[in-house]
Design a protein around this motif. Structure first.
Motif, PDB file in Angstrom:
ATOM      1  N   ILE A   1      63.568  48.884 -65.341  1.00 52.58           N
ATOM      2  CA  ILE A   1      63.288  47.621 -66.036  1.00 52.58           C
ATOM      3  C   ILE A   1      63.974  46.536 -65.224  1.00 52.58           C
ATOM      4  O   ILE A   1      65.196  46.527 -65.087  1.00 52.58           O
ATOM      5  CB  ILE A   1      63.793  47.650 -67.486  1.00 52.58           C
ATOM      6  N   THR A   2      63.168  45.622 -64.675  1.00 55.49           N
ATOM      7  CA  THR A   2      63.711  44.628 -63.748  1.00 55.49           C
ATOM      8  C   THR A   2      63.929  43.261 -64.367  1.00 55.49           C
ATOM      9  O   THR A   2      64.472  42.374 -63.713  1.00 55.49           O
ATOM     10  CB  THR A   2      62.777  44.481 -62.529  1.00 55.49           C
ATOM     11  N   GLY A   3      63.484  43.050 -65.608  1.00 55.61           N
ATOM     12  CA  GLY A   3      63.689  41.766 -66.251  1.00 55.61           C
ATOM     13  C   GLY A   3      62.792  41.628 -67.463  1.00 55.61           C
ATOM     14  O   GLY A   3      62.009  42.522 -67.794  1.00 55.61           O
ATOM     15  N   TYR A   4      62.921  40.486 -68.115  1.00 51.42           N
ATOM     16  CA  TYR A   4      62.147  40.179 -69.308  1.00 51.42           C
ATOM     17  C   TYR A   4      61.583  38.773 -69.147  1.00 51.42           C
ATOM     18  O   TYR A   4      62.221  37.893 -68.572  1.00 51.42           O
ATOM     19  CB  TYR A   4      63.036  40.247 -70.554  1.00 51.42           C
ATOM     20  N   THR A   5      60.375  38.570 -69.651  1.00 55.07           N
ATOM     21  CA  THR A   5      59.736  37.270 -69.484  1.00 55.07           C
ATOM     22  C   THR A   5      58.780  37.004 -70.631  1.00 55.07           C
ATOM     23  O   THR A   5      58.398  37.917 -71.364  1.00 55.07           O
ATOM     24  CB  THR A   5      58.988  37.229 -68.128  1.00 55.07           C
ATOM     25  N   ALA A   6      58.380  35.756 -70.770  1.00 56.86           N
ATOM     26  CA  ALA A   6      57.363  35.384 -71.745  1.00 56.86           C
ATOM     27  C   ALA A   6      56.019  35.286 -71.028  1.00 56.86           C
ATOM     28  O   ALA A   6      55.942  34.785 -69.907  1.00 56.86           O
ATOM     29  CB  ALA A   6      57.700  34.038 -72.380  1.00 56.86           C
ATOM     30  N   LEU A   7      54.979  35.782 -71.650  1.00 54.63           N
ATOM     31  CA  LEU A   7      53.630  35.629 -71.099  1.00 54.63           C
ATOM     32  C   LEU A   7      53.084  34.308 -71.615  1.00 54.63           C
ATOM     33  O   LEU A   7      53.091  34.050 -72.818  1.00 54.63           O
ATOM     34  CB  LEU A   7      52.741  36.795 -71.538  1.00 54.63           C
ATOM     35  N   VAL A   8      52.604  33.471 -70.713  1.00 56.03           N
ATOM     36  CA  VAL A   8      52.193  32.113 -71.045  1.00 56.03           C
ATOM     37  C   VAL A   8      50.735  31.920 -70.676  1.00 56.03           C
ATOM     38  O   VAL A   8      50.292  32.377 -69.621  1.00 56.03           O
ATOM     39  CB  VAL A   8      53.087  31.089 -70.303  1.00 56.03           C
ATOM     40  N   ASP A   9      49.974  31.232 -71.517  1.00 58.25           N
ATOM     41  CA  ASP A   9      48.573  30.947 -71.247  1.00 58.25           C
ATOM     42  C   ASP A   9      48.481  29.824 -70.218  1.00 58.25           C
ATOM     43  O   ASP A   9      48.906  28.699 -70.483  1.00 58.25           O
ATOM     44  CB  ASP A   9      47.866  30.550 -72.539  1.00 58.25           C
ATOM     45  N   GLN A  10      47.940  30.139 -69.037  1.00 58.60           N
ATOM     46  CA  GLN A  10      47.895  29.142 -67.963  1.00 58.60           C
ATOM     47  C   GLN A  10      47.022  27.953 -68.320  1.00 58.60           C
ATOM     48  O   GLN A  10      47.322  26.822 -67.937  1.00 58.60           O
ATOM     49  CB  GLN A  10      47.460  29.779 -66.649  1.00 58.60           C
ATOM     50  N   LYS A  11      45.939  28.171 -69.060  1.00 60.39           N
ATOM     51  CA  LYS A  11      45.068  27.057 -69.441  1.00 60.39           C
ATOM     52  C   LYS A  11      45.785  26.111 -70.390  1.00 60.39           C
ATOM     53  O   LYS A  11      45.645  24.890 -70.276  1.00 60.39           O
ATOM     54  CB  LYS A  11      43.779  27.577 -70.072  1.00 60.39           C
ATOM     55  N   ALA A  12      46.561  26.669 -71.324  1.00 61.86           N
ATOM     56  CA  ALA A  12      47.312  25.837 -72.256  1.00 61.86           C
ATOM     57  C   ALA A  12      48.355  24.988 -71.535  1.00 61.86           C
ATOM     58  O   ALA A  12      48.772  23.955 -72.044  1.00 61.86           O
ATOM     59  CB  ALA A  12      47.981  26.708 -73.320  1.00 61.86           C
ATOM     60  N   CYS A  13      48.749  25.425 -70.338  1.00 66.18           N
ATOM     61  CA  CYS A  13      49.720  24.685 -69.538  1.00 66.18           C
ATOM     62  C   CYS A  13      49.053  23.760 -68.522  1.00 66.18           C
ATOM     63  O   CYS A  13      49.714  23.211 -67.637  1.00 66.18           O
ATOM     64  CB  CYS A  13      50.648  25.659 -68.818  1.00 66.18           C
ATOM     65  N   GLY A  14      47.728  23.610 -68.628  1.00 64.93           N
ATOM     66  CA  GLY A  14      47.015  22.697 -67.745  1.00 64.93           C
ATOM     67  C   GLY A  14      46.729  23.270 -66.367  1.00 64.93           C
ATOM     68  O   GLY A  14      46.551  22.510 -65.410  1.00 64.93           O
ATOM     69  N   LEU A  15      46.683  24.604 -66.257  1.00 63.55           N
ATOM     70  CA  LEU A  15      46.412  25.247 -64.966  1.00 63.55           C
ATOM     71  C   LEU A  15      45.252  26.227 -65.123  1.00 63.55           C
ATOM     72  O   LEU A  15      45.424  27.442 -65.019  1.00 63.55           O
ATOM     73  CB  LEU A  15      47.674  25.971 -64.483  1.00 63.55           C
ATOM     74  N   PRO A  16      44.041  25.712 -65.338  1.00 60.22           N
ATOM     75  CA  PRO A  16      42.916  26.582 -65.683  1.00 60.22           C
ATOM     76  C   PRO A  16      42.262  27.315 -64.513  1.00 60.22           C
ATOM     77  O   PRO A  16      41.482  28.234 -64.731  1.00 60.22           O
ATOM     78  CB  PRO A  16      41.916  25.610 -66.306  1.00 60.22           C
ATOM     79  N   ILE A  17      42.568  26.946 -63.288  1.00 58.99           N
ATOM     80  CA  ILE A  17      41.853  27.515 -62.145  1.00 58.99           C
ATOM     81  C   ILE A  17      42.697  28.587 -61.465  1.00 58.99           C
ATOM     82  O   ILE A  17      43.844  28.354 -61.072  1.00 58.99           O
ATOM     83  CB  ILE A  17      41.463  26.421 -61.146  1.00 58.99           C
ATOM     84  N   THR A  18      42.096  29.770 -61.328  1.00 52.68           N
ATOM     85  CA  THR A  18      42.713  30.877 -60.594  1.00 52.68           C
ATOM     86  C   THR A  18      41.917  31.092 -59.318  1.00 52.68           C
ATOM     87  O   THR A  18      40.702  31.246 -59.357  1.00 52.68           O
ATOM     88  CB  THR A  18      42.703  32.177 -61.423  1.00 52.68           C
ATOM     89  N   ALA A  19      42.635  31.107 -58.203  1.00 54.40           N
ATOM     90  CA  ALA A  19      42.015  31.362 -56.905  1.00 54.40           C
ATOM     91  C   ALA A  19      42.671  32.588 -56.280  1.00 54.40           C
ATOM     92  O   ALA A  19      43.887  32.772 -56.370  1.00 54.40           O
ATOM     93  CB  ALA A  19      42.187  30.158 -55.983  1.00 54.40           C
ATOM     94  N   PHE A  20      41.835  33.421 -55.676  1.00 51.31           N
ATOM     95  CA  PHE A  20      42.314  34.550 -54.891  1.00 51.31           C
ATOM     96  C   PHE A  20      42.073  34.194 -53.435  1.00 51.31           C
ATOM     97  O   PHE A  20      40.933  33.948 -53.031  1.00 51.31           O
ATOM     98  CB  PHE A  20      41.595  35.838 -55.288  1.00 51.31           C
ATOM     99  N   ILE A  21      43.131  34.137 -52.680  1.00 55.64           N
ATOM    100  CA  ILE A  21      43.061  33.656 -51.299  1.00 55.64           C
ATOM    101  C   ILE A  21      43.436  34.792 -50.352  1.00 55.64           C
ATOM    102  O   ILE A  21      44.510  35.367 -50.466  1.00 55.64           O
ATOM    103  CB  ILE A  21      44.013  32.456 -51.091  1.00 55.64           C
ATOM    104  N   ARG A  22      42.531  35.071 -49.441  1.00 53.48           N
ATOM    105  CA  ARG A  22      42.784  36.066 -48.411  1.00 53.48           C
ATOM    106  C   ARG A  22      43.196  35.334 -47.134  1.00 53.48           C
ATOM    107  O   ARG A  22      42.514  34.412 -46.708  1.00 53.48           O
ATOM    108  CB  ARG A  22      41.544  36.936 -48.191  1.00 53.48           C
ATOM    109  N   ILE A  23      44.316  35.762 -46.598  1.00 55.64           N
ATOM    110  CA  ILE A  23      44.883  35.116 -45.407  1.00 55.64           C
ATOM    111  C   ILE A  23      44.920  36.127 -44.267  1.00 55.64           C
ATOM    112  O   ILE A  23      45.306  37.282 -44.461  1.00 55.64           O
ATOM    113  CB  ILE A  23      46.331  34.638 -45.677  1.00 55.64           C
ATOM    114  N   ARG A  24      44.541  35.651 -43.089  1.00 54.28           N
ATOM    115  CA  ARG A  24      44.692  36.448 -41.870  1.00 54.28           C
ATOM    116  C   ARG A  24      45.608  35.651 -40.934  1.00 54.28           C
ATOM    117  O   ARG A  24      45.436  34.443 -40.774  1.00 54.28           O
ATOM    118  CB  ARG A  24      43.334  36.681 -41.214  1.00 54.28           C
ATOM    119  N   LEU A  25      46.566  36.334 -40.348  1.00 54.03           N
ATOM    120  CA  LEU A  25      47.481  35.689 -39.415  1.00 54.03           C
ATOM    121  C   LEU A  25      46.951  35.778 -37.989  1.00 54.03           C
ATOM    122  O   LEU A  25      46.202  36.698 -37.657  1.00 54.03           O
ATOM    123  CB  LEU A  25      48.871  36.349 -39.480  1.00 54.03           C
ATOM    124  N   GLU A  26      47.367  34.817 -37.151  1.00 46.83           N
ATOM    125  CA  GLU A  26      46.968  34.824 -35.739  1.00 46.83           C
ATOM    126  C   GLU A  26      47.567  36.025 -35.010  1.00 46.83           C
ATOM    127  O   GLU A  26      46.901  36.651 -34.195  1.00 46.83           O
ATOM    128  CB  GLU A  26      47.452  33.540 -35.051  1.00 46.83           C
TER     129      GLU A  26
END
Length: 150
Positions: free
Chosen positions: A47-72
């Motif tokens: 058990i590494t910690g405890y946290t509250a689960l928060v609704d991202q939309k209710a916090c004004g952050l409705p967009i989820t993006a999955f970004i794939r990165i390739r390094l040079e």
């Protein structure tokens, strides 16, 4: 870790605010042995910690993006610079190191498409060594859980 420890973990994943008394009742232990097991799980890093689960939309952050990165390049210095930059960016909730064609997968949340563009231009493009960025936007969630199958 035995079955009782797994029961404790499952109960806390479902409700991290359980009192020790309620937790003990749920896993059929008396409070003292339950607390001892809980402390052992914490001390062992299970058990590494405890946290509250928060609704991202209710916090004004409705967009989820999955970004794939390739390094040079994959030199130690390029990877370290990338890792250090990503660790300091609040919009990045998860960053996975990948095997295969891409090097990293990021889960990012933002308030708008304009905020996403700003995020890419100011935060990601500013990281030296990034060769390519490929983004997918989530338009719904089918399943999201932090509860492990135990």
């Amino acid at each position: 870790m035995d079955d009782k420890d797994r029961q404790i973990i499952r109960a806390l994943q479902a409700d991290g605010r359980l009192s020790n008394q309620d937790l003990a009742e749920r896993v059929s232990l008396s409070p003292s042995p339950c607390l001892r097991r809980l402390r052992n799980l914490e001390a062992a890093g299970v058990i590494t910690g405890y946290t509250a689960l928060v609704d991202q939309k209710a916090c004004g952050l409705p967009i989820t993006a999955f970004i794939r990165i390739r390094l040079e390049r994959h030199s130690e210095s390029v990877v370290k610079v990338f890792d250090d930059h990503i660790a300091r960016i609040d919009e990045v909730l998860d960053c996975y190191l990948l095997a295969g064609g891409d090097d990293y997968l990021l889960r990012v949340i933002v308030s708008s498409l304009e905020a996403y563009e700003d995020f890419i231009r100011r935060r990601i493009h500013a990281i030296p060594g990034v060769a390519s960025i490929d983004t997918s936007f989530a338009y719904g969630v089918v399943k999201q859980t932090r509860v492990f199958p135990m």
